[in-house]
Design a protein around this motif. Structure first.
Motif, mmCIF file in Angstrom:
data_model
loop_
_atom_site.group_PDB
_atom_site.id
_atom_site.type_symbol
_atom_site.label_atom_id
_atom_site.label_comp_id
_atom_site.label_asym_id
_atom_site.label_seq_id
_atom_site.Cartn_x
_atom_site.Cartn_y
_atom_site.Cartn_z
ATOM 1 N N ASP A 128 0.831 -1.232 0.020
ATOM 2 C CA ASP A 128 -0.124 0.006 0.055
ATOM 3 C C ASP A 128 0.780 1.290 -0.007
ATOM 4 O O ASP A 128 2.093 1.312 0.300
ATOM 5 C CB ASP A 128 -0.984 -0.028 1.182
ATOM 6 C CG ASP A 128 -2.158 1.111 0.891
ATOM 7 O OD1 ASP A 128 -2.280 1.554 -0.166
ATOM 8 O OD2 ASP A 128 -2.984 1.044 2.146
ATOM 9 N N LEU A 129 0.376 2.370 -0.412
ATOM 10 C CA LEU A 129 0.964 3.664 -0.356
ATOM 11 C C LEU A 129 0.069 4.423 0.064
ATOM 12 O O LEU A 129 -1.019 4.655 -0.380
ATOM 13 C CB LEU A 129 1.614 4.196 -1.693
ATOM 14 C CG LEU A 129 2.558 5.298 -1.604
ATOM 15 C CD1 LEU A 129 3.688 5.271 -2.417
ATOM 16 C CD2 LEU A 129 1.637 6.662 -2.022
ATOM 17 N N VAL A 130 0.258 5.123 1.318
ATOM 18 C CA VAL A 130 -0.841 6.224 1.969
ATOM 19 C C VAL A 130 -0.623 7.714 1.798
ATOM 20 O O VAL A 130 0.618 7.750 2.206
ATOM 21 C CB VAL A 130 -1.017 5.710 3.437
ATOM 22 C CG1 VAL A 130 -1.856 6.385 4.109
ATOM 23 C CG2 VAL A 130 -1.395 4.104 3.630
ATOM 24 N N GLU A 131 -1.538 8.561 1.369
ATOM 25 C CA GLU A 131 -1.372 9.733 1.473
ATOM 26 C C GLU A 131 -1.715 10.346 2.613
ATOM 27 O O GLU A 131 -2.732 10.002 3.300
ATOM 28 C CB GLU A 131 -2.148 10.438 0.292
ATOM 29 C CG GLU A 131 -1.779 9.910 -1.060
ATOM 30 C CD GLU A 131 -2.885 9.897 -2.105
ATOM 31 O OE1 GLU A 131 -2.930 10.910 -2.796
ATOM 32 O OE2 GLU A 131 -3.454 8.823 -2.537
ATOM 33 N N VAL A 132 -0.786 11.376 3.182
ATOM 34 C CA VAL A 132 -1.208 11.986 4.510
ATOM 35 C C VAL A 132 -1.034 13.500 4.359
ATOM 36 O O VAL A 132 -0.373 14.154 3.681
ATOM 37 C CB VAL A 132 0.236 11.515 5.522
ATOM 38 C CG1 VAL A 132 -0.130 11.832 7.014
ATOM 39 C CG2 VAL A 132 0.452 10.263 5.389
ATOM 40 N N ASP A 133 -2.149 14.053 5.031
ATOM 41 C CA ASP A 133 -2.293 15.574 5.140
ATOM 42 C C ASP A 133 -1.337 16.058 6.175
ATOM 43 O O ASP A 133 -0.712 15.671 6.921
ATOM 44 C CB ASP A 133 -3.706 15.979 5.247
ATOM 45 C CG ASP A 133 -4.208 15.598 6.718
ATOM 46 O OD1 ASP A 133 -3.504 15.939 7.655
ATOM 47 O OD2 ASP A 133 -5.366 14.791 6.517
ATOM 48 N N GLU A 134 -1.253 17.460 5.762
ATOM 49 C CA GLU A 134 -0.112 18.107 6.687
ATOM 50 C C GLU A 134 -0.678 18.355 8.173
ATOM 51 O O GLU A 134 0.501 18.248 9.079
ATOM 52 C CB GLU A 134 -0.080 19.674 6.286
ATOM 53 C CG GLU A 134 0.345 19.919 4.678
ATOM 54 C CD GLU A 134 1.832 19.203 4.632
ATOM 55 O OE1 GLU A 134 2.831 19.652 5.239
ATOM 56 O OE2 GLU A 134 2.207 18.211 3.667
ATOM 57 N N ASP A 135 -1.627 18.436 8.553
ATOM 58 C CA ASP A 135 -2.209 18.580 9.854
ATOM 59 C C ASP A 135 -1.620 17.028 10.582
ATOM 60 O O ASP A 135 -1.029 17.066 11.827
ATOM 61 C CB ASP A 135 -3.681 18.557 9.865
ATOM 62 C CG ASP A 135 -4.317 19.799 10.527
ATOM 63 O OD1 ASP A 135 -3.321 20.965 10.468
ATOM 64 O OD2 ASP A 135 -5.171 19.851 10.951
ATOM 65 N N THR A 136 -1.874 16.107 9.911
ATOM 66 C CA THR A 136 -1.588 14.594 10.479
ATOM 67 C C THR A 136 -0.162 14.536 10.506
ATOM 68 O O THR A 136 0.332 13.949 11.547
ATOM 69 C CB THR A 136 -2.161 13.651 9.399
ATOM 70 O OG1 THR A 136 -3.911 13.815 9.552
ATOM 71 C CG2 THR A 136 -2.153 12.176 10.170
ATOM 72 N N ILE A 137 0.567 15.033 9.568
ATOM 73 C CA ILE A 137 2.063 14.968 9.667
ATOM 74 C C ILE A 137 2.671 15.745 10.784
ATOM 75 O O ILE A 137 3.545 15.260 11.708
ATOM 76 C CB ILE A 137 2.618 15.733 8.363
ATOM 77 C CG1 ILE A 137 2.412 14.844 7.017
ATOM 78 C CG2 ILE A 137 4.160 15.815 8.299
ATOM 79 C CD1 ILE A 137 2.850 15.439 5.907
ATOM 80 N N ILE A 138 1.747 16.875 11.215
ATOM 81 C CA ILE A 138 2.276 17.614 12.270
ATOM 82 C C ILE A 138 2.041 17.096 13.724
ATOM 83 O O ILE A 138 2.821 16.930 14.551
ATOM 84 C CB ILE A 138 1.724 19.230 12.230
ATOM 85 C CG1 ILE A 138 2.219 19.846 11.051
ATOM 86 C CG2 ILE A 138 1.958 20.005 13.613
ATOM 87 C CD1 ILE A 138 1.653 21.290 10.692
ATOM 88 N N ALA A 187 0.159 6.144 8.184
ATOM 89 C CA ALA A 187 0.268 4.753 7.365
ATOM 90 C C ALA A 187 0.055 3.692 8.372
ATOM 91 O O ALA A 187 -0.708 2.511 8.351
ATOM 92 C CB ALA A 187 1.343 4.540 6.434
ATOM 93 N N THR A 188 0.785 3.736 9.425
ATOM 94 C CA THR A 188 0.982 2.802 10.587
ATOM 95 C C THR A 188 -0.323 2.554 11.296
ATOM 96 O O THR A 188 -0.921 1.232 11.585
ATOM 97 C CB THR A 188 2.047 2.963 11.725
ATOM 98 O OG1 THR A 188 3.332 3.136 10.735
ATOM 99 C CG2 THR A 188 2.472 1.856 12.216
ATOM 100 N N THR A 189 -0.865 3.706 11.723
ATOM 101 C CA THR A 189 -2.083 3.343 12.537
ATOM 102 C C THR A 189 -3.539 2.735 11.592
ATOM 103 O O THR A 189 -4.220 2.275 11.999
ATOM 104 C CB THR A 189 -2.405 4.744 13.388
ATOM 105 O OG1 THR A 189 -2.576 5.850 12.409
ATOM 106 C CG2 THR A 189 -1.447 4.784 14.422
#
Lengths: 332, 332
Positions: free
Chosen positions: B253-263, B287-289
């Motif tokens: 899989d490859l998961v896209e992550v938004d900026e808020d979640t990155i922070i 991606a892990t959770t």
């Protein structure tokens, strides 16, 4: 009541299994820039995020070895790392814990304290919290009150950080620690005098909370009247204790550090060591570079990184300005 | 040209002595909150502060084992951790290094690159830097150009991080990595398929720089037109390479992550692990959770923390809001 090297050795034995052996880390770049070897004892990687677990665990375990009955509960007054350490220690020993703190406690420390299962009692200020815990101690004779620093078992426990570090590395010329109430400084002094008798032991304190420096100058314990405002919140204690003061008087030096310098070293140690460390321990680097600047030959020194519990509000203050544009030197 | 497990094994041998074995760390609290065991490979503690040293060192050492004469110099185009890695590698091999970068390079990465002795050539934008290095490579046939990701020796080198980690811990159910150009993802995939064939391999990418996700959806390499704006600057690569793309197509899989979640995860991993880690690797936690939330039994997973070089400006953005008030769960 006093405390000596045997107490630290016994503490190291007693806390084994609960307290981690934390690693010694260093920065090749920093050593190259300064021309000396700086070894850091990474107590920020200790369980609960600070060295405080050592003292609290030693206190409780020592109590339990002597006590005939289990205490009804454990109580402590702290808004800092001591609160979390006591909460964790109580949980490990399956004894209920109550923490008394002022409501200025950082949200992250409050959350961790409660996470470990402690009851958290908040008061408008520190004095009210201190009064309430004294009442509680009087009302419940079966409870044990764990002081933050001014007790032989706490000092012996905190001394195990330097004890351990001085077994992990040899030929140390000086040891640097942050000074709040003086428990870590006292324990470090005792351990170092025995294990590295030629090494200097030097503490650092925020200029904005310089009660220990004032006390040493006046030859008696001075208590700060106003609540100190410093980013080094782990060293914002208003006064040292009678027991710790005697040891602070034996330090080779105690250096006062201004807020800008505390922030400077917090940024740089984050960057160089890739560790999330409190301003309280970064502060110690100023004492370190000041001492190294007076040395004629390359030295190997030990710096105790006391903890890594930092609120978002503190991180915002630490990173407000950019200090990474000015590379560390001995003569900054 | 391709790359397989034997290349990674050979790379691990070849880079030994220059590249550190980084530790596996974990957070008891996080594991308790999530109900799974998360092991972190702390490549932020790698020399130069990122896994990139693995690929660069493998590339240069492999070149030197085959070459009859020393190269005139080493060149690379990068504004990130690859620049520092190449600069360090060149210094170790005593070969001059020139780095071509856009002038948006973070001051701290520029300083480190120059500190390692490399010449740093800055351009108004990435395309100009890329054109200039191509000219240089044409003009000087004795120089070696170290690509950032799309080369078998780079992929094999980056794969040694997971190779090493999978020797440090057993019974891993899934491995998570950040995806920029795809070098780390490709190397991790190859190492994991051999050493933990039942484990899932899942990459994470910033939603704001989702060229890899777009490429996988379209079945061909998509290149971002505008310069992506993301705090995960290590994954802001505009497109993957033809070599890495083939491996990305084999990911689970490859998961896209938004900026808020990155922070959010950057703050929490700083706090829980006491490590200074880049938003790029904190991103991987989403991606892990997400994967863990779909599991019916407790799992043990590996997360590669790719680096820890963070500019003051990025730290300011990371700590602007307080995310530590919301405790991590699988269903946040």
């Amino acid at each position: 009541m006093t405390v000596n090297f045997n107490d630290i050795e016994a503490a190291a034995e007693l806390i084994n299994g609960v307290v981690k052996q934390t690693p010694i880390v260093s920065s090749r770049l920093l050593n190259q820039w300064l021309g000396h070897e700086i070894l850091f004892k990474a107590e920020c990687l200790q369980t609960t995020g600070a060295f405080k677990l050592r003292g609290a665990t030693n206190f409780v375990r020592k109590h339990l070895t002597k006590a005939k009955t289990l205490p009804s509960k454990i109580i402590a007054n702290s808004s800092g790392n001591h609160a979390q350490a006591v909460a964790y220690t109580g949980a490990k020993a399956k004894i209920p814990v109550s923490i008394y703190a002022s409501n200025t406690i950082s949200p992250i420390k409050a959350a961790a304290t409660k996470h470990y299962g402690a009851a958290l009692h908040l008061f408008d200020n520190r004095v009210m919290a201190d009064d309430a815990i004294a009442d509680e101690a009087r009302a419940d004779k079966q409870c044990i009150w764990i002081p933050p620093f001014n007790h032989p078992d706490i000092i012996a426990g905190q001394g195990t950080a330097a004890f351990e570090a001085l077994h992990q590395c040899t030929d140390i010329d000086a040891v640097f620690v942050p000074c709040g109430g003086g428990g870590l400084s006292a324990g470090t002094l005792i351990a170092t005098r025995q294990l590295a008798p030629k090494a200097q032991v030097i503490a650092a304190e925020p200029l904005a909370a310089n009660d220990a420096a004032q006390s040493l100058r006046e030859g008696k314990i001075v208590s700060l009247k106003a609540t100190p405002i410093t980013l080094a919140d782990g060293a914002a204690t208003p006064s040292v204790g009678d027991l710790t003061f005697g040891f602070l008087q034996q330090l080779d030096d105690l250096v006062e550090v201004d807020e800008d310098t505390i922030i400077y070293w917090t940024q740089w140690l984050h960057h160089l060591l890739k560790l999330h460390i409190e301003p309280t321990c970064a502060m110690t680097m100023h004492a370190t570079t000041s001492w190294l600047a007076s040395q004629r030959t390359p030295k190997r020194v030990l710096v105790v990184l006391s903890g890594g519990n930092i609120s978002t509000q503190t991180m915002q203050k630490v990173w407000k300005k950019d200090y990474l544009t000015r590379i560390p030197t001995l003569h900054a």
